[in-house]
Each structure stands twice: as C-alpha cells, then as structure tokens.
Design a protein around this motif. Sequence first.
Motif, PDB file in Angstrom:
ATOM      1  N   ARG A 215      34.477  33.794  41.001  1.00  0.00           N
ATOM      2  CA  ARG A 215      35.938  33.760  41.160  1.00  0.00           C
ATOM      3  C   ARG A 215      36.385  34.796  42.195  1.00  0.00           C
ATOM      4  O   ARG A 215      36.042  35.975  42.099  1.00  0.00           O
ATOM      5  CB  ARG A 215      36.605  34.041  39.811  1.00  0.00           C
TER       6      ARG A 215
ATOM      7  N   ALA B 228      48.799  32.567  43.041  1.00  0.00           N
ATOM      8  CA  ALA B 228      47.871  33.527  42.443  1.00  0.00           C
ATOM      9  C   ALA B 228      48.536  34.867  42.150  1.00  0.00           C
ATOM     10  O   ALA B 228      48.467  35.370  41.026  1.00  0.00           O
ATOM     11  CB  ALA B 228      46.671  33.726  43.366  1.00  0.00           C
TER      12      ALA B 228
ATOM     13  N   HIS C 272      44.835  31.138  38.594  1.00  0.00           N
ATOM     14  CA  HIS C 272      43.554  31.161  39.289  1.00  0.00           C
ATOM     15  C   HIS C 272      43.539  29.931  40.190  1.00  0.00           C
ATOM     16  O   HIS C 272      43.623  28.800  39.709  1.00  0.00           O
ATOM     17  CB  HIS C 272      42.393  31.127  38.301  1.00  0.00           C
TER      18      HIS C 272
ATOM     19  N   MET D 187      40.789  38.788  45.102  1.00  0.00           N
ATOM     20  CA  MET D 187      41.581  39.229  43.959  1.00  0.00           C
ATOM     21  C   MET D 187      42.175  40.600  44.281  1.00  0.00           C
ATOM     22  O   MET D 187      41.597  41.356  45.065  1.00  0.00           O
ATOM     23  CB  MET D 187      40.715  39.324  42.697  1.00  0.00           C
TER      24      MET D 187
ATOM     25  N   SER E  22      43.910  34.822  41.151  1.00  0.00           N
ATOM     26  CA  SER E  22      42.814  34.944  42.106  1.00  0.00           C
ATOM     27  C   SER E  22      42.836  33.753  43.053  1.00  0.00           C
ATOM     28  O   SER E  22      43.372  32.691  42.722  1.00  0.00           O
ATOM     29  CB  SER E  22      41.465  34.990  41.382  1.00  0.00           C
TER      30      SER E  22
END
Length: 458
Positions: free
Chosen positions: A142, A234, A240, A288, A295
């Motif tokens: 991620r 995000a 996400h 992030m 993210s």
Amino acid sequence: MRKEYTKVKRIESSIIEIENVADVTYNAVVSVNALGMDFVGQVVKIDEETIYIEVFGNTQDFSLDDIVISFEEKPLAIPLSEKILGRSFDGLARPIDNGGEIYAEKSYSVEGEPLNPVAREYPRDFIQTGISAIDTLTTLIRGQKLPIFSGYGLSHNQIAAQIVRQAKLKTDEDFAFVFAAMGIKKDEAMFFEDAFNKAGVRDKVVMYQNLADSPIMERLIAPKCALTAAEYLAYEKGYHVLVIITDMTSYSEALREVSSIRQEVPSRKGYPGYLYSDLATLYERAGMIRGRNGSVTLIPILTMPNDDITHPVPDLTGYITEGQIVIDRGLFNKGIYPPINVLPSLSRLMKDGIGEGYTRADHEDLMNQIYESYSHVGEVRNIAQIVGEDDLSDIDKKYLEFGDEFEKRFLSQDPTENRELDESLDLGWEILNILPRTELHRVSPENLDKFIGNKDGN
C-alpha cells in the motif's frame, strides 16, 4: 477584469504564439475563443516577449484573425468532491457520462501540492491481489508505485481489471479506484467500464478518458487530473486509493510530439531530455503521509515498443518506481494467464512488507527459493534444446518438471480466480517438493522440515 488579446503571432499545430503580454506565469490557464467556441490552453513556455500556449483541442481550422485570448492567474484546477466516485470524465475532467457538472466549494490544481519528503510514511502494508505471481513473488505494498511492463496485444488490461476486482488489504478495508486512460481505443475503454460494472465496483471508480481520437494535449493533462482526484480522496477524505494509468507510452509519445512542436532539442529516440523528470512528477505522487489515514497506490501500465525493456519509457520508469511486473510474450503464446515473467519482475518494497506480522513467516524463504529454482529452469531448457531431454541428468529432468508445473499450476490461473495468500504460498511449497531437498539452498532448516520434509534427494 481580465485582459483580452487578439494579435496572435503564429499558430503551429497545438501551439499559439503571442507577443507583448505582461504578468503571465508559467502553467497559467488560458481561455481561447476561436471558431465560435471556447477552448482551454496552458502557458508552456515564456521566451523573452513571446508567450507559447498549448491548446487542449484541435487548432487545425484556427485563423490568426479570429482568436481572442485571455489569461488566468493560476494553473489549471478542477472541482472535486466525493461525488466524483462512479463518474466518468474526459482528459480535462469534464463530465462525459451525462451526470452533470461537479459542484464543489474548492478547486484543486492538477499540478498537485508540494509534499515534504520527510512527511512521507514508509509503505509496509501488503495488498492482496488474488494473483499468485504478484502476491507471492512481486508483492504489492500500500502506497507503492509498481508499474506493469507489457507489449502490444498482451493481457495487461485483463490483469489490471482483475487487480481492481480483487484488491484488498489484510484489514479488509475497501479501496476507491481512479482510472486514467491516455490514447486508448474506445473498445479498451468499454472493456474497463464493463469490467468495473461486472465486479460491482463501478460506484467506487473515477474514470478519466483520453481516447486515441481525442486531442493530444488532453493526453498530458489526464493523468494529472486522475492523480489530483486520488490525492483528494486519500488525504482529505481518508480513502485508500488504487490508481491505474494506461498507457504511459502513449503519454510519453504525446510529450515527444509536443516537444517537437516547441522545437526543443531531442534526447534518446526523440524524447525530450526532461522525460525522466516529467515521469517522476507523476509517479512520485503515490504514497502515504504521516498523520493522514488515506493512501495512494499507483499501477501505471506501459507498452514497450517491440517488447524492448531498454526503451526509454520503461528504462526511465524502472529508475523512478519501486519495481515492475513484466508481462512476457512467450508465456502469453503458451496460453498462460497471467503471463507474468517473474525473473525480471520485482517489488523493491516487498522485503519490508512480508514475513511474520505482515504475510506469513515462510514467505521470504519461498520467494527466494522459487526465484533461484526457476532461473535454473531456463538454463536446463537451453541445454535440453541442444542435447535432448533424454540425455539430461535426473536432477535436470526434475527441474524441467518443476518449471512446467510452476507455469501450469502456479503462474496460470483463471481471470476470475481470486487466490488467498495462504493458498498461493502452500501451492508454491507443493511445487517445490518436486525438487530434491539438496537443491533447495535458500530455505531455512526449519522451513525445510516444515514444508519439504525428509527426502532422499532422488
């Protein structure tokens, strides 16, 4: 009050040149009225007294005597709210789905907001795609930027659509998806629309489409609009977001064409010397931010001309991103789906996102051993073409068996098959059991005993 200018020096392709304009900034938005219609443009170059404007539209029938130009004092910005989810837009973020305009209190620059690198959070959380070759050997994390290197006519679109259908975090948190298409055919756009609808995720997808017959200048803005939407979802709304951009080669060719129109000095294969920095400004928008819940994970797709991985676009992309997933024409011709060649594929962030506490304690051992064993399969296959399989040693015959089973059972899976990670890992150990224990050099004694057992080596 905005000033209007009517004295245009020159029009060449999508570039308009105008002189004697004061207080204009680079990247400023330009309104162009011509042929009784309004067009959007952008200041792309300021050379002494001459201003160069790129028009996002077809300027073929423009006349020097029939143009009115006015300048904004800001870069191109688009209105954003959560209502963009489920919507489709063109390359300039204008609605194309008959859903009406997006009304928002604030507009956001497509160039993105400056981000202090210190504010970035290091990606560690595993994203399960349900595809064994990715989850086990090229793990997606991620916040990562992990491109797909493919070739014309290969199944990269199907793989991308499958990832969208199946992607999930170990916390089972849902994704929002942003899809950007540059220079693709209408049937490809319809394929993704249909895939999202069938998967039941269309209401979570924002689509930006610049088709092959759309203005080339929109091709350079579409990915910026998409990434701006992703950053909004995000970092302001806590989603996400998984971003898929196709095709970065088409984007780069548009950049080359515009650079040629500007009469800039070309670099490798005619691409502008700033291709690297231009691609980096897009790719580096993934990630992030500390203190933010959301993210941005980026999967750009690029088709390699003549399947040449040393071509400038994949070559430079490889330097910027954190690995690559390589689609192989040889595997594709064998009927294997997904035809992912695991040997040149890699994920540079997976080492910190797998193992105990993240995926499974044996994950790294399995990954290392499959890479070593499958790389040896290629050597044995080359020898077999020279001397014949009958003259191979017993161990080499085992490697051939391992290679065939690995491709048929591990790499190959149905486009609708969603394998859990444990299932992929167990299948990998099962196929490694074809090889003698003495050939498994990258596995700890504990994992050898647990997953391989005591074998006589024959």
